[in-house]
Enzyme design. Structure first.
Site, PDB file in Angstrom:
ATOM      1  N   ASP A 227       9.476   5.439 -13.700  1.00  0.00           N
ATOM      2  CA  ASP A 227       8.246   5.672 -12.954  1.00  0.00           C
ATOM      3  C   ASP A 227       7.829   4.309 -12.399  1.00  0.00           C
ATOM      4  O   ASP A 227       8.340   3.256 -12.796  1.00  0.00           O
ATOM      5  CB  ASP A 227       7.159   6.286 -13.845  1.00  0.00           C
ATOM      6  CG  ASP A 227       6.037   6.930 -13.009  1.00  0.00           C
ATOM      7  OD1 ASP A 227       5.954   6.651 -11.788  1.00  0.00           O
ATOM      8  OD2 ASP A 227       5.244   7.706 -13.566  1.00  0.00           O
TER       9      ASP A 227
HETATM   10  C1  BGC Z   1       3.402   8.488 -10.600  1.00  0.00           C
HETATM   11  C2  BGC Z   1       4.674   9.148 -10.105  1.00  0.00           C
HETATM   12  C3  BGC Z   1       4.896   8.825  -8.659  1.00  0.00           C
HETATM   13  C4  BGC Z   1       4.957   7.315  -8.504  1.00  0.00           C
HETATM   14  C5  BGC Z   1       5.173   6.871  -7.070  1.00  0.00           C
HETATM   15  C6  BGC Z   1       3.373   7.013 -10.277  1.00  0.00           C
HETATM   16  O1  BGC Z   1       2.114   6.495 -10.522  1.00  0.00           O
HETATM   17  O2  BGC Z   1       3.284   8.668 -11.982  1.00  0.00           O
HETATM   18  O3  BGC Z   1       4.589  10.542 -10.287  1.00  0.00           O
HETATM   19  O4  BGC Z   1       6.061   9.431  -8.197  1.00  0.00           O
HETATM   20  O5  BGC Z   1       3.716   6.780  -8.936  1.00  0.00           O
HETATM   21  O6  BGC Z   1       4.042   7.081  -6.320  1.00  0.00           O
END
Ligand code: BGC
Length: 736
Positions: A227
């Site tokens: 993530d």
């Molecule tokens: C989220 C993800 C997301 C990523 C990119 C993170 O804060 O948990 O679900 O894909 O950001 O935006």
């Protein structure tokens, strides 16, 4: 297109290291000297959120906003899900996006989860089925899915820091299973690791999650990325199975180079991860297509999905459907300023936003009052709304959560609507009995504060850009509602099994409710719920009858009949109840479903095929899902609390789940197991332990060594004690 293995052989160590981290927020590194371009990844999940900048703070290019995942789950329509995901895929291709960061497959321990709106369901089977359809539809258009966030990310509170303590069975049955089903059935190109820790290590450096479960158990061969900013220790992450750190630009390449130099990280591990990145890039390039999306067709799919996900919670006195001859009061700012998606990384820019006010206005004569500004209702707003309600034949009042109440990044404070909204609903209800309350929220809300005075309640989630038109179609009966709750609505938050433990202490959240979440808990406990899992009314009525089971094909079939006077759809839900099991199981579990469209009066035979986990549960000491022989009830219903037809079936299994009691276990353990009871019972009888014996209960609790020590005190000799031990030992050895 290129040959990933041959390309790997041409790369320097530095180039390989570079591949293991993003170029910027939304791109992977290409290799210029080899003409390999950077590829683009974007959020997801309910549409393409292509950022206008290479950093995290960009806005999103316009694209079709589909209903959020909680709504998709409530449609229980895998075909439509596949179609919507294919449409997202086309838009990705048109916008140059190769991997969509979704769908999200986390669970819902509590209605308070701030990102519940981004997840399909509280049930792992429904989540897995919708996820498979999503991944399949998206990837059929040559765009990779990224199932996220693996795993144990069921809360937003301290999500970067909290350690989720989850026992093995719970982890496997509830939180890994949706990923497992999606991997088995649709093979997503990528998986995203979570922020939190699980039983110790952070998810993105957990050998248990990334190696033991994902690679070894599930046989996953695609790419695993972190993530965004989830990597704590870069070397540990790559050592333990992470392929790609996101986002870039990289700041820790030198750490990897040092680890390679010192031997902490081997060249072969570097090669393994770099090869997976190259394979993904190659797959993306190989699947590039020149697509002109049909934007208006995609908008229509978004409308249909929103309409199919709307759940008619109640409809007393058939207030709905409305007729265009009625004079309507439409109350609620959401009719003009739609609440159609949630806050955070999934927040998109709609291409064509349909508003409820306009959609209703084209169908009937209306008066409108905003009723509120965000969460507050002024006296003037309330008076205006009540005055309109007095004059109208019927009222449509739109309410729900706001971004301040429900968003990525924090959990909800409670399950209630804003106090001012509750007050407004009650005031309007007093002015007009024909009241329809429409709730826009990404998760379950408490309705008891107005339940008694509201005859018709429609839960429309965060319905995406087509929400306004979808609502009008349902209100006026152009679409017969067929959405079913993808999560339980408890009467009150306090009934939720995580009420005492969510969101945990500063460092830890213990999933102490285990496998008993959602209806698995409420139904096992026989607790009243406001609206059960799977519930949703229609303007028609359906019967289920004549259940049959074909054991060879593992196929359940049932007749469904529309006995109403309109065409409509019913979701036939199959719950399986295990009569007895070695380890405790929920009262019943969803193991199949089918959405069936029927003309008025029509009847159809519906088949539901069982997958390999239908009768099984996860047995930790076997390290796998296992079926036990026994009787199971197939329960076919239209919610977890409305079972309409049942059939008992026998299942034969070769697997022995029971652990044999051993020589340090208790007398009771031996007596409770039929295999050892035949050895223990005669001994126990011989020693005179009848129920009326004062030591009876105490003796039951004795571990075997204590029992042996106690024998001389029962008036027997030491030799008797020794021979009893021999008898037990010999008997036990025969069984092993
Ligand atoms: C989220 C993800 C997301 C990523 C990119 C993170 O804060 O948990 O679900 O894909 O950001 O935006």
């Amino acid at each position: 297109m290129f040959d990933p293995k041959a390309t790997l052989a041409q790369l320097t160590r530095e180039e390989k290291v570079q591949l293991l981290c993003g170029l910027d927020a939304w791109h992977l590194h290409g290799i210029e000297r080899l003409d390999i371009p950077p590829i683009t990844l974007t959020d997801g999940p309910h549409g393409v959120r292509l950022s206008t900048s290479s950093t995290l703070d960009g806005s999103a290019s316009p694209a079709t906003v589909f209903p959020v995942e909680a709504a998709m789950g409530a449609s229980w329509n895998t075909d439509l899900m596949r179609q919507a995901a294919a449409a997202i895929g086309d838009e990705c291709q048109a916008l140059g996006v190769s991997v969509l960061l979704g769908p999200g497959l986390n669970g819902k321990r509590t209605p308070l989860g701030g990102r519940n709106f981004e997840y399909f369901s509280e049930d792992p089977f429904l989540t897995g089925a919708m996820a498979s359809a999503f991944v399949d539809g998206l990837q059929s258009r040559g765009v990779g899915a990224c199932v996220k966030h693996f795993a144990g990310n069921e809360q937003e509170t301290r999500r970067f820091l909290v350690n989720a303590e989850i026992d093995e069975r719970t982890l496997q049955e509830l939180y890994v299973e949706p990923f497992a089903k999606a991997i088995r059935e649709a093979n997503p190109w990528t998986v995203m690791g979570a922020y939190n820790g699980v039983n110790g290590p952070h998810a993105c450096q957990s050998p248990d999650l990334l190696q033991r479960i994902l690679r070894d158990q599930l046989g996953y061969e695609g790419l695993v990325m972190s993530d965004w900013v989830a990597v704590k220790d870069k070397v540990a992450s790559h050592l333990n199975g992470l392929d790609l750190e996101m986002p870039g630009p990289a700041e820790r390449d030198q750490q990897l180079l040092n680890a390679l130099n010192s031997g902490e990280l081997s060249e072969s591990i570097l090669d393994e991860h770099a090869l997976r990145v190259l394979e993904l890039i190659n797959r993306c390039l190989d699947n590039r297509r020149d697509v002109q999306p049909d934007w208006s067709a995609n908008h229509e799919i978004a409308v249909q999905l929103a309409a199919e996900s709307a759940v008619l919670l109640k409809n007393d006195g058939d207030v709905l459907p409305l007729s265009s001859s009625q004079r309507l009061a439409v109350i609620g700012d959401f009719a003009k300023n739609p609440r159609f998606q949630g806050g955070g990384s999934s927040h998109m820019t709609a291409r064509t936003l349909s508003k409820a006010l306009k959609a209703i206005d084209t169908r009937a004569e209306i008066d409108f009052a905003p009723g509120y500004t965000e969460m507050t209702v002024s006296a003037a707003q309330k008076n205006e709304a009540v005055a309109l309600a007095h004059e109208a034949d019927a009222v449509v009042l739109l309410t729900g959560t706001t971004d301040a109440m429900e968003s990525e990044g924090f959990d909800r404070a409670d399950m209630k609507l804003a106090p001012d909204h509750i007050d407004l609903i009650n005031a309007v209800a007093a002015a007009n009995k024909n009241l329809v309350v429409v709730i826009h929220a990404g998760s379950a809300v408490e309705t008891r504060q107005f339940e008694a005075v509201v005859p018709a309640l429609l839960h429309t989630w965060l319905p995406g850009e087509g929400g306004g038109e979808a609502l009008a179609r349902v209100l006026f009966g152009e679409t017969n509602p067929s959405g079913k709750l993808s999560e339980s609505f408890p009467v009150q938050l306090e009934h939720n099994p995580t009420y005492e433990t969510f969101p945990g202490t500063k460092e830890t959240v213990a999933y102490s409710e285990g496998i008993f979440t959602g209806y698995r808990y409420y139904d096992t406990k026989e607790l009243p719920v406001q609206y059960p899992f799977g519930h949703g009314l229609s303007y028609s009525r359906f019967t289920l009858s004549d259940v049959a089971f074909d054991a060879d094909q593992r196929r359940v079939s049932v007749s469904v009949k529309n006995i109403g006077d309109r065409a409509g759809a019913e979701v036939v839900q199959l719950y399986i109840h295990d009569e007895t099991s070695t380890y405790r199981r929920p009262f019943h579990e969803l193991k199949g479903f089918a959405k069936v469209y029927l003309e008025a009066g029509a009847e159809q035979r519906v088949d539901i095929d069982l997958d390999e986990h239908a009768f099984a549960y996860f047995v930790p000491h076997l390290g796998r899902f296992a079926e036990e022989s026994g009787r199971f009830e197939l329960r076919l219903g239209v919610s977890s609390r409305d079972i309409r037809a049942t059939l008992w079936v026998d299942v034969e299994s070769d697997t022995e789940v029971r652990l044999l009691p051993n020589l340090s276990d208790t007398v009771a353990d031996w007596l409770n197991d039929s295999r050892t009871a035949v050895i223990m019972q005669p001994i126990f009888d011989r020693l005179g332990f009848k129920t009326e014996h004062p030591m009876y209960g105490i003796a039951l609790g004795f571990p075997i060594p204590q029992l042996i020590d106690f024998i001389p005190q029962m008036g027997f000799t030491k030799a008797d004690a020794e021979s009893t031990l021999r008898e037990l030992t010999d008997g036990w050895q025969r069984l092993n």
